[in-house]
Write an enzyme that holds these catalytic residues in place. Sequence first.
Site, PDB file in Angstrom:
ATOM      1  N   ASN A 126       0.817  -1.213   0.000  1.00  0.00           N
ATOM      2  CA  ASN A 126       0.000   0.000   0.000  1.00  0.00           C
ATOM      3  C   ASN A 126       0.850   1.264   0.000  1.00  0.00           C
ATOM      4  OD1 ASN A 126      -1.532  -2.213   1.721  1.00  0.00           O
ATOM      5  ND2 ASN A 126      -3.099  -0.924   0.752  1.00  0.00           N
ATOM      6  N   SER A 134      -5.749   4.424  -5.821  1.00  0.00           N
ATOM      7  CA  SER A 134      -6.813   3.686  -5.147  1.00  0.00           C
ATOM      8  C   SER A 134      -7.317   2.647  -6.134  1.00  0.00           C
ATOM      9  CB  SER A 134      -7.954   4.635  -4.761  1.00  0.00           C
ATOM     10  OG  SER A 134      -9.136   3.915  -4.450  1.00  0.00           O
ATOM     11  N   ASN A 136     -10.141   2.411  -6.817  1.00  0.00           N
ATOM     12  CA  ASN A 136     -11.244   3.099  -7.471  1.00  0.00           C
ATOM     13  C   ASN A 136     -10.828   3.909  -8.694  1.00  0.00           C
ATOM     14  OD1 ASN A 136     -12.486   2.005  -5.281  1.00  0.00           O
ATOM     15  ND2 ASN A 136     -12.977   3.953  -4.286  1.00  0.00           N
ATOM     16  N   HIS A 183     -37.375  -9.555 -47.905  1.00  0.00           N
ATOM     17  CA  HIS A 183     -38.348 -10.368 -47.146  1.00  0.00           C
ATOM     18  C   HIS A 183     -38.158 -11.860 -47.432  1.00  0.00           C
ATOM     19  CE1 HIS A 183     -40.776  -6.785 -46.019  1.00  0.00           C
ATOM     20  NE2 HIS A 183     -40.407  -6.359 -47.222  1.00  0.00           N
ATOM     21  N   SER A 313     -21.292 -34.162 -40.989  1.00  0.00           N
ATOM     22  CA  SER A 313     -22.256 -35.021 -40.306  1.00  0.00           C
ATOM     23  C   SER A 313     -21.594 -36.312 -39.859  1.00  0.00           C
ATOM     24  CB  SER A 313     -23.434 -35.343 -41.234  1.00  0.00           C
ATOM     25  OG  SER A 313     -24.294 -36.293 -40.653  1.00  0.00           O
ATOM     26  N   LYS A 319     -21.651 -34.849 -46.416  1.00  0.00           N
ATOM     27  CA  LYS A 319     -22.317 -33.592 -46.073  1.00  0.00           C
ATOM     28  C   LYS A 319     -21.287 -32.584 -45.558  1.00  0.00           C
ATOM     29  CE  LYS A 319     -26.542 -31.997 -43.797  1.00  0.00           C
ATOM     30  NZ  LYS A 319     -26.090 -30.800 -43.081  1.00  0.00           N
ATOM     31  N   GLU A 326     -21.581 -20.461 -38.766  1.00  0.00           N
ATOM     32  CA  GLU A 326     -22.230 -20.790 -37.502  1.00  0.00           C
ATOM     33  C   GLU A 326     -21.378 -20.369 -36.312  1.00  0.00           C
ATOM     34  OE1 GLU A 326     -24.488 -24.570 -39.604  1.00  0.00           O
ATOM     35  OE2 GLU A 326     -22.794 -24.920 -38.258  1.00  0.00           O
TER      36      GLU A 326
END
Length: 465
Positions: A126, A134, A136, A183, A313, A319, A326
């Site tokens: 300290n 500090s 903080n 859309h 897979s 596949k 992802e």
Amino acid sequence: MPDGYRIEKDSLGEMKVPADALFGAQTQRALENFPISGQRFDRRFIKALGIIKKAAALANADLGTVDRSVADAVARAATEVAEGTWDAQFVLDVYQTGSGTSTNMNANEVIAHRASEILGSAVHPNDHVNFAQSSNDVIPTAIHVSARAALERELIPALEHLREALSGKARDFDGIVKSGRTHLMDATPVRLGQEFGGYAAQVGKGIDRIRRASEELAELALGGTATGTGINTHPSFPGRAIAKISELTGLAFREADDHFEAQGAKDAAVSASGALNAVATGLMKIADDIRWLGSGPTSGIHEISLPAIQPGSSIMPGKVNPVMSESMMMVAARVMGNHTTITVAGSRGNFELNVMMPVLASSLLESATLLANVARAFTDKCVVGIEANPDRCRELLELNPSVATALNPYIGYDKAAVVAKTAAKEHMSVRDVVIREGLLPAEEIDEALDVRGMTEPGLPEKERP
């Protein structure tokens, strides 16, 4: 001591600390108090603490507030912390005291212990290592230093790498005309290169947002000490210490305009997280679009082919899945969740101190790391290997009823709508419907249904002033 322990003391009394530990009683007490998650602070955060402690020691030595020999030993020990030599000594859980006092004291104790070894006499955690500081103001400073470094040195270069790869694909694919989609339904033609150019621009705007956020993080709270008043601090300390932080990191930092704002609020960190959240949102869209564009190969859109980097897979032979898309989408989801955590944490700035800084720091750094890593992986394992399927693009475009939109200036909206409906119902091209119904002279059909021209701004040539 028996059992490999030694006795250390703090203001609450004695603690048994492992004999070979560099940390002391306060760290050990926190270690026992917070067995929460097993998650420790990011390496960059520990590095930032080392840099801050070194800068503070050097500033205090220059100001004569800490003996030069002691400060030099502290600076040397802090350098070792910054370099990662003592990472194993930073043992505390992220979920701890909201000010991060436990981790600040962890740093103070480790540095003091090591500095004592270097100096050959006692260095106090300290009175020497934490002098003019500090928790903080140190922890908010560490958040800004570590996050700014992560953004500038990791995330921005990774996003630039992705943007360049997407821009390259935009150039490669510029001549391929295909169906647009709004859309999730067929829309007027676009060029595949335009789609990828849009992705590149989206990443570029994300980079701009990150740069603005990084600049906000350049303000440091150091010098405010406990509540923002700067108690126990030499007036010249903040400026000197922050200048040394800038020198040690190679990044520009400055003293906070208002220390009460810097310690009571964490708005700059929340803003930075907002920029990360916006980038995550953009990457989610890009990854998902690329996943859809590559879907198939027989039952999906399949206008592009993604590189096959691993079997898709455990039961279906041959596949291949869009695994990099992802992965990026999952990272984006995590970053969005982290932004919620950071938003809540930022709101807990009660009076002169935020009390959820450790989880804010951890979440912010995790988001930056995840985005940087996934941007590079997605670029190298997916984007650079994407190939266009021009025949498929042409096949779908020829059956796209929205091509009839280009007929509006020639035969009007209502007749063009009938053409579109007929083309869709009878699975014919718009061109074939126009020819069959004799709606345009032969010499105007090519002009009206020039799909490449439809991807350029403006009216058909005959309608231009």
